[in-house]
Enzyme design. Structure first.
Site, PDB file in Angstrom:
ATOM      1  N   THR A  29      22.886  11.796  23.073  1.00 47.19           N
ATOM      2  CA  THR A  29      21.880  11.435  24.082  1.00 47.19           C
ATOM      3  C   THR A  29      20.569  11.087  23.384  1.00 47.19           C
ATOM      4  OG1 THR A  29      22.899  12.906  25.699  1.00 47.19           O
ATOM      5  CG2 THR A  29      20.586  12.373  26.065  1.00 47.19           C
ATOM      6  N   GLY A  30      19.826  10.138  23.987  1.00 50.25           N
ATOM      7  CA  GLY A  30      18.499   9.830  23.467  1.00 50.25           C
ATOM      8  C   GLY A  30      18.311   8.361  23.170  1.00 50.25           C
ATOM      9  N   SER A  31      17.115   8.023  22.707  1.00 50.23           N
ATOM     10  CA  SER A  31      16.764   6.613  22.499  1.00 50.23           C
ATOM     11  C   SER A  31      17.504   6.008  21.305  1.00 50.23           C
ATOM     12  CB  SER A  31      15.249   6.482  22.315  1.00 50.23           C
ATOM     13  OG  SER A  31      14.804   7.320  21.268  1.00 50.23           O
ATOM     14  N   THR A  32      17.779   6.795  20.282  1.00 54.30           N
ATOM     15  CA  THR A  32      18.502   6.260  19.118  1.00 54.30           C
ATOM     16  C   THR A  32      19.960   6.014  19.484  1.00 54.30           C
ATOM     17  OG1 THR A  32      17.058   7.765  17.871  1.00 54.30           O
ATOM     18  CG2 THR A  32      18.687   6.536  16.603  1.00 54.30           C
ATOM     19  N   ASP A  85      25.197  11.106  17.357  1.00 53.84           N
ATOM     20  CA  ASP A  85      24.113  11.689  18.152  1.00 53.84           C
ATOM     21  C   ASP A  85      22.799  11.568  17.387  1.00 53.84           C
ATOM     22  OD1 ASP A  85      22.764  13.009  20.153  1.00 53.84           O
ATOM     23  OD2 ASP A  85      24.013  14.812  20.121  1.00 53.84           O
ATOM     24  N   ALA A  87      18.746  13.358  16.603  1.00 62.03           N
ATOM     25  CA  ALA A  87      18.213  14.698  16.310  1.00 62.03           C
ATOM     26  C   ALA A  87      16.694  14.618  16.318  1.00 62.03           C
ATOM     27  CB  ALA A  87      18.707  15.191  14.955  1.00 62.03           C
ATOM     28  N   GLY A  99      17.707  18.699  21.217  1.00 63.74           N
ATOM     29  CA  GLY A  99      17.409  19.141  22.578  1.00 63.74           C
ATOM     30  C   GLY A  99      16.133  18.558  23.143  1.00 63.74           C
ATOM     31  N   GLU A 107      25.682  18.600  24.005  1.00 68.14           N
ATOM     32  CA  GLU A 107      25.710  17.991  22.670  1.00 68.14           C
ATOM     33  C   GLU A 107      26.361  18.934  21.665  1.00 68.14           C
ATOM     34  OE1 GLU A 107      21.801  15.061  22.838  1.00 68.14           O
ATOM     35  OE2 GLU A 107      21.523  17.138  22.242  1.00 68.14           O
TER      36      GLU A 107
HETATM   37  C1  5RP Z   1      18.674  15.122  23.226  1.00 74.46           C
HETATM   38  C2  5RP Z   1      18.595  15.122  21.758  1.00 74.46           C
HETATM   39  C3  5RP Z   1      18.266  13.832  21.094  1.00 74.46           C
HETATM   40  O1  5RP Z   1      19.333  13.452  20.299  1.00 74.46           O
HETATM   41  C4  5RP Z   1      17.023  14.010  20.282  1.00 74.46           C
HETATM   42  O2  5RP Z   1      15.977  14.468  21.140  1.00 74.46           O
HETATM   43  C5  5RP Z   1      16.599  12.702  19.612  1.00 74.46           C
HETATM   44  O3  5RP Z   1      16.186  11.787  20.564  1.00 74.46           O
HETATM   45  P1  5RP Z   1      15.693  10.335  20.177  1.00 74.46           P
HETATM   46  O4  5RP Z   1      16.844   9.606  19.581  1.00 74.46           O
HETATM   47  O5  5RP Z   1      15.239   9.756  21.510  1.00 74.46           O
HETATM   48  O6  5RP Z   1      14.539  10.472  19.213  1.00 74.46           O
HETATM   49  O7  5RP Z   1      18.822  16.100  21.083  1.00 74.46           O
HETATM   50  O8  5RP Z   1      18.926  16.409  23.738  1.00 74.46           O
END
Ligand code: 5RP
Length: 231
Positions: A29-32, A85, A87, A99, A107
């Site tokens: 989950t997340g933007s990446t 995923d 981080a 998180g 996750e």
């Molecule tokens: C979500 C996460 C995401 O993987 C983490 O916050 C990184 O997010 P992003 O890719 O948006 O920087 O752990 O629970």
């Protein structure tokens, strides 16, 4: 000339190259991860790559549906070949804080079901000590959450804050729980010890420390290049 991808996009594109046809894929989950999903969908369209994704959040499931990535539940696919995923922090021992998006529980379950876990990050997330640039998320039961926060505070290692929405209400995870974001003045001295201690507090559902769950880190750079670190 086309603009070079952002660091997060570069990491997502690089991770998509690790996927083989027939893979059961855990989707973080997340933007990446969103960039990874775009690159994956592109490969599926252009190359006929076939995968089944197991999403870690409602957000990711919705994006996959838009992109036409087929999904299964973890009950349908209990063993995952590859997890991709993001981080919030990564230390030199490949330990993570996760998180930031509130999806840590699913996750972690999906990462633990994975044979191989690739973590994709943009810049600024590699740290010498966890907890120095990011608050540690801890998922807790709504029942008694202020007592749980008190117990966490009594450990004397951090200041826990209830994560709120913009409307000032507690943020609710996909599992119907709340999040405590824990601030460590000088980072986390002993992540294994802390994980064990926090996990023993009644009402703590999951801790955003991922201590032995990452095999490869792909970090995107400013110029669209990536660095791949292998354990
Ligand atoms: C979500 C996460 C995401 O993987 C983490 O916050 C990184 O997010 P992003 O890719 O948006 O920087 O752990 O629970």
């Amino acid at each position: 000339m086309a603009d070079s991808p952002s660091p997060k996009q570069a990491a997502g594109i690089a991770a998509a190259k690790h996927v083989k046809t027939g893979t059961i894929l855990g989707l973080g989950t997340g933007s990446t991860v969103a960039f990874f999903l775009d690159a994956l969908a592109e490969r599926m369209k252009k190359e006929g790559l076939q995968v089944i994704g197991v999403p870690t959040s409602v957000e990711t499931a919705e994006k996959c549906k838009e992109l036409g990535i087929p999904l299964a539940t973890l009950e349908e696919q209990p063993v995952i070949d590859l997890v991709v995923d993001g981080a919030d922090e990564v230390d030199p021992e490949f330990r993570l804080i996760k998180g930031g998006g509130g999806a840590l529980l699913r996750e972690k379950i999906v990462a633990a079901a994975g044979t191989k876990v690739i973590i994709i990050i943009g810049g600024g997330k590699r740290v010498d000590r966890l907890g120095t640039t990011f608050l540690l998320p801890v998922e807790v039961l709504p029942f008694g959450y202020l007592s749980i926060r008190e117990r966490v505070a009594q450990l004397g290692e951090c200041k826990p804050y209830v994560r709120n929405t913009e409307a000032g209400e507690p943020f609710v995870t996909d599992n119907g729980n709340y999040i405590l974001d824990c601030r460590f003045e000088n980072g986390i001295a002993d992540p294994n010890q802390l994980h064990a201690t926090l996990s023993q507090i009644p009402g703590v559902i999951e801790v955003g420390l991922f201590l032995d769950l990452c095999h490869i880190v792909i970090e995107g750079g400013d110029d669209g290049t990536v660095v791949t670190l292998q354990r």
